[in-house]
Design a protein around this motif. Structure first.
Motif, PDB file in Angstrom:
ATOM      1  N   MET A   1      16.826 107.055 -12.940  1.00 55.99           N
ATOM      2  CA  MET A   1      16.135 106.102 -13.818  1.00 55.99           C
ATOM      3  C   MET A   1      17.160 105.222 -14.541  1.00 55.99           C
ATOM      4  O   MET A   1      18.182 105.707 -14.999  1.00 55.99           O
ATOM      5  CB  MET A   1      15.279 106.854 -14.833  1.00 55.99           C
ATOM      6  N   ILE A   2      16.847 103.947 -14.606  1.00 57.83           N
ATOM      7  CA  ILE A   2      17.761 103.002 -15.256  1.00 57.83           C
ATOM      8  C   ILE A   2      17.396 102.833 -16.730  1.00 57.83           C
ATOM      9  O   ILE A   2      16.220 102.708 -17.070  1.00 57.83           O
ATOM     10  CB  ILE A   2      17.711 101.641 -14.551  1.00 57.83           C
ATOM     11  N   TYR A   3      18.423 102.831 -17.581  1.00 58.89           N
ATOM     12  CA  TYR A   3      18.275 102.479 -18.990  1.00 58.89           C
ATOM     13  C   TYR A   3      19.043 101.187 -19.219  1.00 58.89           C
ATOM     14  O   TYR A   3      20.119 100.987 -18.640  1.00 58.89           O
ATOM     15  CB  TYR A   3      18.841 103.574 -19.891  1.00 58.89           C
ATOM     16  N   SER A   4      18.497 100.327 -20.052  1.00 51.95           N
ATOM     17  CA  SER A   4      19.206  99.108 -20.426  1.00 51.95           C
ATOM     18  C   SER A   4      20.180  99.424 -21.551  1.00 51.95           C
ATOM     19  O   SER A   4      19.997 100.389 -22.291  1.00 51.95           O
ATOM     20  CB  SER A   4      18.211  98.038 -20.871  1.00 51.95           C
ATOM     21  N   MET A   5      21.223  98.606 -21.682  1.00 51.07           N
ATOM     22  CA  MET A   5      22.128  98.755 -22.824  1.00 51.07           C
ATOM     23  C   MET A   5      21.629  97.956 -24.024  1.00 51.07           C
ATOM     24  O   MET A   5      22.153  98.095 -25.126  1.00 51.07           O
ATOM     25  CB  MET A   5      23.540  98.318 -22.449  1.00 51.07           C
ATOM     26  N   THR A   6      20.633  97.114 -23.823  1.00 52.12           N
ATOM     27  CA  THR A   6      20.074  96.327 -24.918  1.00 52.12           C
ATOM     28  C   THR A   6      18.992  97.142 -25.628  1.00 52.12           C
ATOM     29  O   THR A   6      18.105  97.697 -24.978  1.00 52.12           O
ATOM     30  CB  THR A   6      19.445  95.021 -24.388  1.00 52.12           C
ATOM     31  N   GLU A 233      18.220 104.873  -4.005  1.00 51.75           N
ATOM     32  CA  GLU A 233      18.356 106.300  -4.328  1.00 51.75           C
ATOM     33  C   GLU A 233      19.069 106.487  -5.663  1.00 51.75           C
ATOM     34  O   GLU A 233      18.685 107.344  -6.478  1.00 51.75           O
ATOM     35  CB  GLU A 233      19.141 107.008  -3.226  1.00 51.75           C
ATOM     36  N   THR A 234      20.098 105.694  -5.896  1.00 52.08           N
ATOM     37  CA  THR A 234      20.871 105.807  -7.133  1.00 52.08           C
ATOM     38  C   THR A 234      20.028 105.433  -8.343  1.00 52.08           C
ATOM     39  O   THR A 234      20.141 106.050  -9.407  1.00 52.08           O
ATOM     40  CB  THR A 234      22.120 104.906  -7.066  1.00 52.08           C
ATOM     41  N   MET A 235      19.169 104.428  -8.201  1.00 45.90           N
ATOM     42  CA  MET A 235      18.292 104.031  -9.305  1.00 45.90           C
ATOM     43  C   MET A 235      17.372 105.169  -9.723  1.00 45.90           C
ATOM     44  O   MET A 235      17.001 105.288 -10.894  1.00 45.90           O
ATOM     45  CB  MET A 235      17.441 102.817  -8.913  1.00 45.90           C
ATOM     46  N   GLU A 236      16.978 106.007  -8.772  1.00 44.53           N
ATOM     47  CA  GLU A 236      16.052 107.107  -9.066  1.00 44.53           C
ATOM     48  C   GLU A 236      16.770 108.323  -9.632  1.00 44.53           C
ATOM     49  O   GLU A 236      16.126 109.300 -10.007  1.00 44.53           O
ATOM     50  CB  GLU A 236      15.290 107.507  -7.791  1.00 44.53           C
ATOM     51  N   GLY A 237      18.096 108.296  -9.675  1.00 48.21           N
ATOM     52  CA  GLY A 237      18.864 109.422 -10.197  1.00 48.21           C
ATOM     53  C   GLY A 237      18.882 109.446 -11.712  1.00 48.21           C
ATOM     54  O   GLY A 237      18.070 108.819 -12.383  1.00 48.21           O
ATOM     55  N   ARG A 238      19.839 110.172 -12.247  1.00 44.45           N
ATOM     56  CA  ARG A 238      19.937 110.305 -13.698  1.00 44.45           C
ATOM     57  C   ARG A 238      20.328 108.972 -14.323  1.00 44.45           C
ATOM     58  O   ARG A 238      20.834 108.070 -13.657  1.00 44.45           O
ATOM     59  CB  ARG A 238      20.962 111.380 -14.076  1.00 44.45           C
ATOM     60  N   GLN A 239      20.115 108.873 -15.651  1.00 48.12           N
ATOM     61  CA  GLN A 239      20.467 107.633 -16.346  1.00 48.12           C
ATOM     62  C   GLN A 239      21.987 107.473 -16.416  1.00 48.12           C
ATOM     63  O   GLN A 239      22.742 108.412 -16.187  1.00 48.12           O
ATOM     64  CB  GLN A 239      19.892 107.642 -17.761  1.00 48.12           C
ATOM     65  N   GLN A 241      23.693 105.045 -14.573  1.00 51.65           N
ATOM     66  CA  GLN A 241      24.196 104.721 -13.235  1.00 51.65           C
ATOM     67  C   GLN A 241      24.584 103.251 -13.093  1.00 51.65           C
ATOM     68  O   GLN A 241      24.827 102.776 -11.984  1.00 51.65           O
ATOM     69  CB  GLN A 241      23.119 105.057 -12.197  1.00 51.65           C
ATOM     70  N   GLY A 242      24.641 102.511 -14.198  1.00 56.50           N
ATOM     71  CA  GLY A 242      24.886 101.070 -14.136  1.00 56.50           C
ATOM     72  C   GLY A 242      26.169 100.696 -13.407  1.00 56.50           C
ATOM     73  O   GLY A 242      26.172  99.808 -12.554  1.00 56.50           O
ATOM     74  N   LYS A 243      27.272 101.371 -13.740  1.00 58.56           N
ATOM     75  CA  LYS A 243      28.548 101.054 -13.101  1.00 58.56           C
ATOM     76  C   LYS A 243      28.496 101.338 -11.602  1.00 58.56           C
ATOM     77  O   LYS A 243      28.998 100.562 -10.781  1.00 58.56           O
ATOM     78  CB  LYS A 243      29.680 101.864 -13.746  1.00 58.56           C
ATOM     79  N   LYS A 244      27.883 102.452 -11.244  1.00 58.08           N
ATOM     80  CA  LYS A 244      27.775 102.818  -9.834  1.00 58.08           C
ATOM     81  C   LYS A 244      26.949 101.787  -9.075  1.00 58.08           C
ATOM     82  O   LYS A 244      27.311 101.387  -7.954  1.00 58.08           O
ATOM     83  CB  LYS A 244      27.150 104.210  -9.704  1.00 58.08           C
ATOM     84  N   LEU A 245      25.853 101.349  -9.666  1.00 57.76           N
ATOM     85  CA  LEU A 245      25.023 100.324  -9.037  1.00 57.76           C
ATOM     86  C   LEU A 245      25.810  99.027  -8.868  1.00 57.76           C
ATOM     87  O   LEU A 245      25.637  98.315  -7.875  1.00 57.76           O
ATOM     88  CB  LEU A 245      23.769 100.076  -9.874  1.00 57.76           C
ATOM     89  N   GLY A 246      26.674  98.724  -9.820  1.00 58.27           N
ATOM     90  CA  GLY A 246      27.510  97.537  -9.719  1.00 58.27           C
ATOM     91  C   GLY A 246      28.452  97.619  -8.529  1.00 58.27           C
ATOM     92  O   GLY A 246      28.652  96.630  -7.802  1.00 58.27           O
ATOM     93  N   PHE A 247      29.037  98.813  -8.299  1.00 58.70           N
ATOM     94  CA  PHE A 247      29.932  98.994  -7.152  1.00 58.70           C
ATOM     95  C   PHE A 247      29.171  98.849  -5.827  1.00 58.70           C
ATOM     96  O   PHE A 247      29.675  98.246  -4.876  1.00 58.70           O
ATOM     97  CB  PHE A 247      30.603 100.375  -7.213  1.00 58.70           C
ATOM     98  N   ILE A 248      27.957  99.412  -5.783  1.00 58.05           N
ATOM     99  CA  ILE A 248      27.151  99.303  -4.558  1.00 58.05           C
ATOM    100  C   ILE A 248      26.806  97.841  -4.291  1.00 58.05           C
ATOM    101  O   ILE A 248      26.848  97.377  -3.144  1.00 58.05           O
ATOM    102  CB  ILE A 248      25.864 100.148  -4.677  1.00 58.05           C
ATOM    103  N   LEU A 287      24.680  93.936 -15.252  1.00 59.55           N
ATOM    104  CA  LEU A 287      25.574  94.040 -16.409  1.00 59.55           C
ATOM    105  C   LEU A 287      24.864  94.653 -17.615  1.00 59.55           C
ATOM    106  O   LEU A 287      25.517  95.170 -18.516  1.00 59.55           O
ATOM    107  CB  LEU A 287      26.101  92.650 -16.774  1.00 59.55           C
ATOM    108  N   ASN A 288      23.512  94.584 -17.631  1.00 64.06           N
ATOM    109  CA  ASN A 288      22.753  95.147 -18.747  1.00 64.06           C
ATOM    110  C   ASN A 288      22.373  96.603 -18.519  1.00 64.06           C
ATOM    111  O   ASN A 288      21.842  97.253 -19.428  1.00 64.06           O
ATOM    112  CB  ASN A 288      21.470  94.341 -18.962  1.00 64.06           C
ATOM    113  N   ALA A 289      22.620  97.123 -17.318  1.00 63.12           N
ATOM    114  CA  ALA A 289      22.217  98.499 -16.994  1.00 63.12           C
ATOM    115  C   ALA A 289      23.236  99.499 -17.531  1.00 63.12           C
ATOM    116  O   ALA A 289      24.440  99.323 -17.380  1.00 63.12           O
ATOM    117  CB  ALA A 289      22.054  98.667 -15.486  1.00 63.12           C
ATOM    118  N   LEU A 290      22.736 100.532 -18.169  1.00 62.92           N
ATOM    119  CA  LEU A 290      23.597 101.575 -18.749  1.00 62.92           C
ATOM    120  C   LEU A 290      24.296 102.338 -17.636  1.00 62.92           C
ATOM    121  O   LEU A 290      23.647 102.743 -16.683  1.00 62.92           O
ATOM    122  CB  LEU A 290      22.763 102.525 -19.601  1.00 62.92           C
TER     123      LEU A 290
END
Length: 290
Positions: A1-6, A233-239, A241-248, A287-290
């Motif tokens: 699950m994605i959390y925003s940093m805002t 799959e990464t989006m459905e994982g633990r909160q 994951q923003g940096k990892k999603l950026g790398f993908i 960039l806004n994803a935790l």
């Protein structure tokens, strides 16, 4: 699950002697950047406060403000007469040395100087400390709820963009064989224009195969498809994951760019441009994803 940093959170703590307001704001940042404004009366709690905030919010530009409101005290602030006398003597001496006149309204001037008025220092007991930490926990719950809500919106956006890229990737298929056939035809047409030229047909066939293999995009398509699935799959994982999603997303960009460089076909280039547009929108919001 994605959390925003805002996010934004606020809590109020009502005590017998005063009211406390706790406010937390957060924006995106590559790391935890915590700026805290805490009354001096609670300076002893700052370490615990910072620790609790950093564990709860993990990352982002955090602005924490704790303020005392509606201070209730039976004691009236005291005018520090001894300090006022000292200030007055120094001002008179300085005025005499400089040859200037002393002020007309002495009292108004002196009251504005540091330490002219003695205010009661708030006494913080264990119950008040507990109440403040509970209030901070409440404010953190509010900001995390806000971040979760914003994150759900981001996740829906990312899912839609990933689906769009996957659909565009499927559109590439029908043009692959057409592109190869056109490439072969173009080479043969060029040879026919060389009237009477002799060439080794076996060598020509080998060169054509080699050239077509360089245009093959099956590996790029396969890797891009895997990256799209991994992103979901990464989006459905633990909160967090923003940096990892950026790398993908960066890896997805590499495959899309390679597809574009190998396309050699107007319609495939158009599809690649659409993919890049969808991916760019993901990168902007990641960039806004935790």
């Amino acid at each position: 699950m994605i959390y925003s940093m805002t996010g934004y959170g606020k809590a109020s703590v009502k005590l017998p002697s005063r009211d406390i307001s706790i406010e937390i704001k957060s924006l995106n940042s590559k790391q935890l950047d915590l700026y805290a404004r805490i009354p001096s009366a609670y300076s002893g709690l700052e370490g615990r406060i910072r620790n609790m905030v950093s564990k709860s919010l993990e990352r982002g530009k955090i602005d924490l403000t704790i303020s005392i409101e509606n201070q209730k005290s039976e004691k009236t602030p005291t005018i520090n007469t001894a300090v006022l006398k000292g200030y007055k003597a120094q001002i008179e001496n300085s005025a005499a040395e400089l040859g200037i006149s002393t002020p007309d309204d002495w009292f108004a001037l002196l009251l504005k100087l540091p330490d002219a008025i003695i205010s009661e220092t708030p006494v913080v007991d264990e119950n008040e400390e507990t109440a403040i930490m509970n209030g901070l926990e409440e404010a953190l719950e509010h900001i995390n709820a806000f971040r979760k809500q914003e994150g759900e919106m981001l996740q829906k956006l990312f899912a839609r963009k990933i689906e769009n890229i996957a659909a565009l990737l499927k559109e590439v298929g029908p043009y692959e064989q057409e592109r190869i056939d056109k490439t072969k035809a173009r080479i043969m047409e060029g040879l026919e224009k060389l009237h009477g030229a002799e060439y080794d047909k076996n060598r020509l066939e080998q060169e054509i195969i080699y050239y077509i293999e360089k245009l093959d995009i099956n590996e790029e398509k396969h890797r891009l498809d895997n990256h799209l699935k991994y992103f979901m799959e990464t989006m459905e994982g633990r909160q967090g994951q923003g940096k990892k999603l950026g790398f993908i997303a960066q890896e997805m960009g590499r495959e899309i760019n390679t597809l574009g460089s190998k396309a050699n076909h107007a319609e495939m280039q158009r599809i690649v441009v659409k993919m890049k547009d969808e991916l760019e929108q993901i990168k902007e919001q990641i960039l806004n994803a935790l």
